[in-house]
Design a protein around this motif. Structure first.
Motif, PDB file in Angstrom:
ATOM      1  N   ALA A  20      -3.513  -0.948   3.915  1.00 51.35           N
ATOM      2  CA  ALA A  20      -2.562  -1.776   4.671  1.00 51.35           C
ATOM      3  C   ALA A  20      -1.859  -2.777   3.766  1.00 51.35           C
ATOM      4  O   ALA A  20      -0.695  -3.129   3.998  1.00 51.35           O
ATOM      5  CB  ALA A  20      -3.288  -2.503   5.805  1.00 51.35           C
ATOM      6  N   PHE A  21      -2.540  -3.254   2.723  1.00 48.65           N
ATOM      7  CA  PHE A  21      -1.898  -4.160   1.761  1.00 48.65           C
ATOM      8  C   PHE A  21      -0.689  -3.479   1.139  1.00 48.65           C
ATOM      9  O   PHE A  21       0.404  -4.058   1.066  1.00 48.65           O
ATOM     10  CB  PHE A  21      -2.888  -4.553   0.656  1.00 48.65           C
ATOM     11  CG  PHE A  21      -3.807  -5.682   0.991  1.00 48.65           C
ATOM     12  CD1 PHE A  21      -3.443  -6.996   0.748  1.00 48.65           C
ATOM     13  CD2 PHE A  21      -5.044  -5.439   1.552  1.00 48.65           C
ATOM     14  CE1 PHE A  21      -4.292  -8.044   1.040  1.00 48.65           C
ATOM     15  CE2 PHE A  21      -5.914  -6.474   1.851  1.00 48.65           C
ATOM     16  CZ  PHE A  21      -5.543  -7.788   1.597  1.00 48.65           C
ATOM     17  N   ASP A  22      -0.895  -2.257   0.646  1.00 49.75           N
ATOM     18  CA  ASP A  22       0.166  -1.546  -0.058  1.00 49.75           C
ATOM     19  C   ASP A  22       1.314  -1.187   0.882  1.00 49.75           C
ATOM     20  O   ASP A  22       2.488  -1.287   0.507  1.00 49.75           O
ATOM     21  CB  ASP A  22      -0.402  -0.281  -0.706  1.00 49.75           C
ATOM     22  CG  ASP A  22      -1.528  -0.587  -1.678  1.00 49.75           C
ATOM     23  OD1 ASP A  22      -1.431  -1.614  -2.384  1.00 49.75           O
ATOM     24  OD2 ASP A  22      -2.500   0.185  -1.719  1.00 49.75           O
ATOM     25  N   GLN A  23       0.969  -0.755   2.102  1.00 52.83           N
ATOM     26  CA  GLN A  23       2.036  -0.391   3.033  1.00 52.83           C
ATOM     27  C   GLN A  23       2.831  -1.614   3.476  1.00 52.83           C
ATOM     28  O   GLN A  23       4.058  -1.572   3.559  1.00 52.83           O
ATOM     29  CB  GLN A  23       1.461   0.321   4.248  1.00 52.83           C
ATOM     30  CG  GLN A  23       2.549   0.941   5.133  1.00 52.83           C
ATOM     31  CD  GLN A  23       2.195   2.338   5.582  1.00 52.83           C
ATOM     32  OE1 GLN A  23       1.803   2.519   6.711  1.00 52.83           O
ATOM     33  NE2 GLN A  23       2.334   3.319   4.690  1.00 52.83           N
ATOM     34  N   ALA A  24       2.135  -2.726   3.743  1.00 51.65           N
ATOM     35  CA  ALA A  24       2.828  -3.953   4.137  1.00 51.65           C
ATOM     36  C   ALA A  24       3.753  -4.439   3.028  1.00 51.65           C
ATOM     37  O   ALA A  24       4.894  -4.855   3.277  1.00 51.65           O
ATOM     38  CB  ALA A  24       1.812  -5.029   4.497  1.00 51.65           C
ATOM     39  N   ALA A  25       3.265  -4.376   1.796  1.00 51.92           N
ATOM     40  CA  ALA A  25       4.081  -4.810   0.661  1.00 51.92           C
ATOM     41  C   ALA A  25       5.305  -3.917   0.486  1.00 51.92           C
ATOM     42  O   ALA A  25       6.422  -4.404   0.249  1.00 51.92           O
ATOM     43  CB  ALA A  25       3.245  -4.812  -0.615  1.00 51.92           C
ATOM     44  N   ALA A  26       5.104  -2.603   0.615  1.00 51.18           N
ATOM     45  CA  ALA A  26       6.220  -1.667   0.458  1.00 51.18           C
ATOM     46  C   ALA A  26       7.266  -1.875   1.546  1.00 51.18           C
ATOM     47  O   ALA A  26       8.479  -1.853   1.270  1.00 51.18           O
ATOM     48  CB  ALA A  26       5.698  -0.224   0.492  1.00 51.18           C
ATOM     49  N   GLU A  74      -5.157 -13.674  -5.221  1.00 49.79           N
ATOM     50  CA  GLU A  74      -5.207 -12.645  -6.266  1.00 49.79           C
ATOM     51  C   GLU A  74      -4.532 -11.359  -5.800  1.00 49.79           C
ATOM     52  O   GLU A  74      -3.845 -10.679  -6.589  1.00 49.79           O
ATOM     53  CB  GLU A  74      -6.661 -12.358  -6.641  1.00 49.79           C
ATOM     54  CG  GLU A  74      -7.350 -13.501  -7.362  1.00 49.79           C
ATOM     55  CD  GLU A  74      -8.828 -13.227  -7.592  1.00 49.79           C
ATOM     56  OE1 GLU A  74      -9.281 -12.111  -7.225  1.00 49.79           O
ATOM     57  OE2 GLU A  74      -9.518 -14.108  -8.123  1.00 49.79           O
ATOM     58  N   GLN A  75      -4.704 -11.011  -4.529  1.00 46.10           N
ATOM     59  CA  GLN A  75      -4.048  -9.817  -3.985  1.00 46.10           C
ATOM     60  C   GLN A  75      -2.542 -10.029  -3.864  1.00 46.10           C
ATOM     61  O   GLN A  75      -1.763  -9.074  -3.990  1.00 46.10           O
ATOM     62  CB  GLN A  75      -4.622  -9.474  -2.598  1.00 46.10           C
ATOM     63  CG  GLN A  75      -6.127  -9.381  -2.524  1.00 46.10           C
ATOM     64  CD  GLN A  75      -6.719  -8.461  -3.569  1.00 46.10           C
ATOM     65  OE1 GLN A  75      -6.354  -7.292  -3.664  1.00 46.10           O
ATOM     66  NE2 GLN A  75      -7.638  -8.994  -4.376  1.00 46.10           N
ATOM     67  N   ALA A  76      -2.142 -11.266  -3.629  1.00 51.58           N
ATOM     68  CA  ALA A  76      -0.722 -11.558  -3.431  1.00 51.58           C
ATOM     69  C   ALA A  76       0.061 -11.578  -4.740  1.00 51.58           C
ATOM     70  O   ALA A  76       1.270 -11.301  -4.758  1.00 51.58           O
ATOM     71  CB  ALA A  76      -0.567 -12.907  -2.725  1.00 51.58           C
ATOM     72  N   LEU A  82       6.502  -8.062  -7.582  1.00 52.49           N
ATOM     73  CA  LEU A  82       7.449  -7.041  -7.124  1.00 52.49           C
ATOM     74  C   LEU A  82       8.669  -7.669  -6.448  1.00 52.49           C
ATOM     75  O   LEU A  82       9.589  -6.956  -6.054  1.00 52.49           O
ATOM     76  CB  LEU A  82       6.760  -6.096  -6.134  1.00 52.49           C
ATOM     77  CG  LEU A  82       5.656  -5.196  -6.700  1.00 52.49           C
ATOM     78  CD1 LEU A  82       4.982  -4.415  -5.570  1.00 52.49           C
ATOM     79  CD2 LEU A  82       6.226  -4.229  -7.736  1.00 52.49           C
ATOM     80  N   GLY A  83       8.647  -8.991  -6.303  1.00 58.26           N
ATOM     81  CA  GLY A  83       9.775  -9.676  -5.678  1.00 58.26           C
ATOM     82  C   GLY A  83       9.585  -9.968  -4.204  1.00 58.26           C
ATOM     83  O   GLY A  83      10.525 -10.398  -3.533  1.00 58.26           O
ATOM     84  N   VAL A  84       8.366  -9.742  -3.685  1.00 59.65           N
ATOM     85  CA  VAL A  84       8.096 -10.012  -2.272  1.00 59.65           C
ATOM     86  C   VAL A  84       7.633 -11.455  -2.124  1.00 59.65           C
ATOM     87  O   VAL A  84       6.754 -11.919  -2.864  1.00 59.65           O
ATOM     88  CB  VAL A  84       7.008  -9.067  -1.722  1.00 59.65           C
ATOM     89  CG1 VAL A  84       6.723  -9.377  -0.259  1.00 59.65           C
ATOM     90  CG2 VAL A  84       7.441  -7.616  -1.890  1.00 59.65           C
ATOM     91  N   HIS A  85       8.222 -12.178  -1.172  1.00 61.77           N
ATOM     92  CA  HIS A  85       7.789 -13.551  -0.891  1.00 61.77           C
ATOM     93  C   HIS A  85       6.527 -13.476  -0.033  1.00 61.77           C
ATOM     94  O   HIS A  85       6.563 -13.042   1.111  1.00 61.77           O
ATOM     95  CB  HIS A  85       8.889 -14.323  -0.161  1.00 61.77           C
ATOM     96  CG  HIS A  85       8.469 -15.729   0.196  1.00 61.77           C
ATOM     97  ND1 HIS A  85       8.265 -16.709  -0.737  1.00 61.77           N
ATOM     98  CD2 HIS A  85       8.195 -16.297   1.406  1.00 61.77           C
ATOM     99  CE1 HIS A  85       7.898 -17.827  -0.144  1.00 61.77           C
ATOM    100  NE2 HIS A  85       7.849 -17.600   1.164  1.00 61.77           N
TER     101      HIS A  85
END
Length: 308
Positions: A20-26, A74-76, A82-85
């Motif tokens: 879910a971390f990766d999908q939310a970030a994408a 650390e996860q953030a 990647l440029g995500v706020h």
């Protein structure tokens, strides 16, 4: 989704990095949205430890919350690279449902994203899991992440049920398709739409027939099928879905959607959640039936803002 929109990612209190971390970030990166990551912590052993005094127990609790906050940071960090706020938050609360709903009311979100927590059938019969509570009460689009093939979805399916005699949810199927089209556009993904046609779920009196035998004559069934097909095609066409992306499939909705998602490697299925005649029709109860069975993630559209 506007440049100012935000996604809310609810994560486990156990400091586990889920897909879910990766999908939310994408999704946040692709849509230009901000991402707020929240952990609602509560560890029974830590909250009720009987071998330590109250002050020591409070210090242990605060220490755990601080470690979790640092872990989230650390996860953030790579997501920010990647440029995500990204913002993070840890809240200590025994029952997170109301806190989540309060967060959504105080901080409007474009969607709530959460890893699906698999529960046994016996467990679901004994008590209602948080995911089911959210499914029933979350006022914003709700994305349950599971079986992730691609961080950014490539194949999306919208499930609709456009044939309602009373018209009570007229317009809701359009909302489902708008949400699915928006998601597909963000992800540059393929979008198909499915109507799982199941005569067995429709009662004779619902369409003005005095008996089931009259309702299920071959001529009547064909007339109804044709009428449903016309309604489905009209819905799809006015939402810009080309004919080759429209699929009307006869069968039990839960089985049809699960089989289709598995056969065509679907990443996300977009469905609507409403209560219709005691949880009887596709737009509504099927989400609960499918949630733990789908071989892909599920994006649930709520009717609460139907009049927006």
């Amino acid at each position: 989704m506007s440049e100012q929109s935000r996604f809310m990612l609810v994560v486990s209190p156990l400091m586990e990095h889920s897909p879910a971390f990766d999908q939310a970030a994408a999704l946040a990166k692709a849509s230009g949205a901000a991402l707020h990551i929240v952990a609602f912590d509560y560890l029974e052993g830590l909250a009720t430890a009987g071998m330590v005094n109250e002050q020591a127990r409070e210090e242990m609790r605060l220490g755990y919350v601080e470690r979790h906050r640092q872990w989230l940071e650390e996860q953030a960090r790579p997501l920010r690279n990647l440029g995500v706020h990204v913002t993070t938050e840890v809240v200590w609360v025994e029952s997170p449902l109301q806190e989540i709903l309060i967060h959504l009311k105080e901080q409007p979100m474009a969607a709530l994203i959460k890893a699906l927590e698999y529960e046994s059938l016996l467990s679901r019969l004994m008590f209602t899991p948080l995911d089911i509570h959210l499914l029933r009460e979350c006022p914003v689009p709700l994305h349950f992440v599971s079986h992730v093939r691609h961080a950014l979805p490539r194949k999306i399916v919208a499930a609709v049920d456009p044939f309602h005699r009373d018209g009570h949810y007229e317009g809701f199927n359009d909302k489902i398709l708008r949400e699915a089209s928006k998601l597909a556009s963000i992800c540059n993904a393929e979008l198909d739409v499915i109507y799982a046609h199941d005569l067995s779920s429709i009662s004779a009196d619902e369409f003005g027939f005095e008996s089931a035998s009259a309702f299920f004559t071959s001529g009547t069934a064909k007339t109804l099928f044709d009428a449903q097909g016309d309604t489905f095609r009209e819905l799809a066409e006015r939402n810009g879905i080309p004919p080759e992306r429209q699929h009307m499939i006869m069968g039990n909705p839960a089985k049809v959607l699960s089989s289709y998602a598995d056969a065509y490697d679907i990443d996300v299925i977009v469905m609507g959640r409403v209560s219709h005649r005691g949880m009887g029709r596709l737009v509504g109860s099927t989400v609960e039936h499918l949630l733990y069975k789908m071989p892909c993630s599920v994006w649930v559209v709520s009717p609460e803002t139907l009049d927006d």
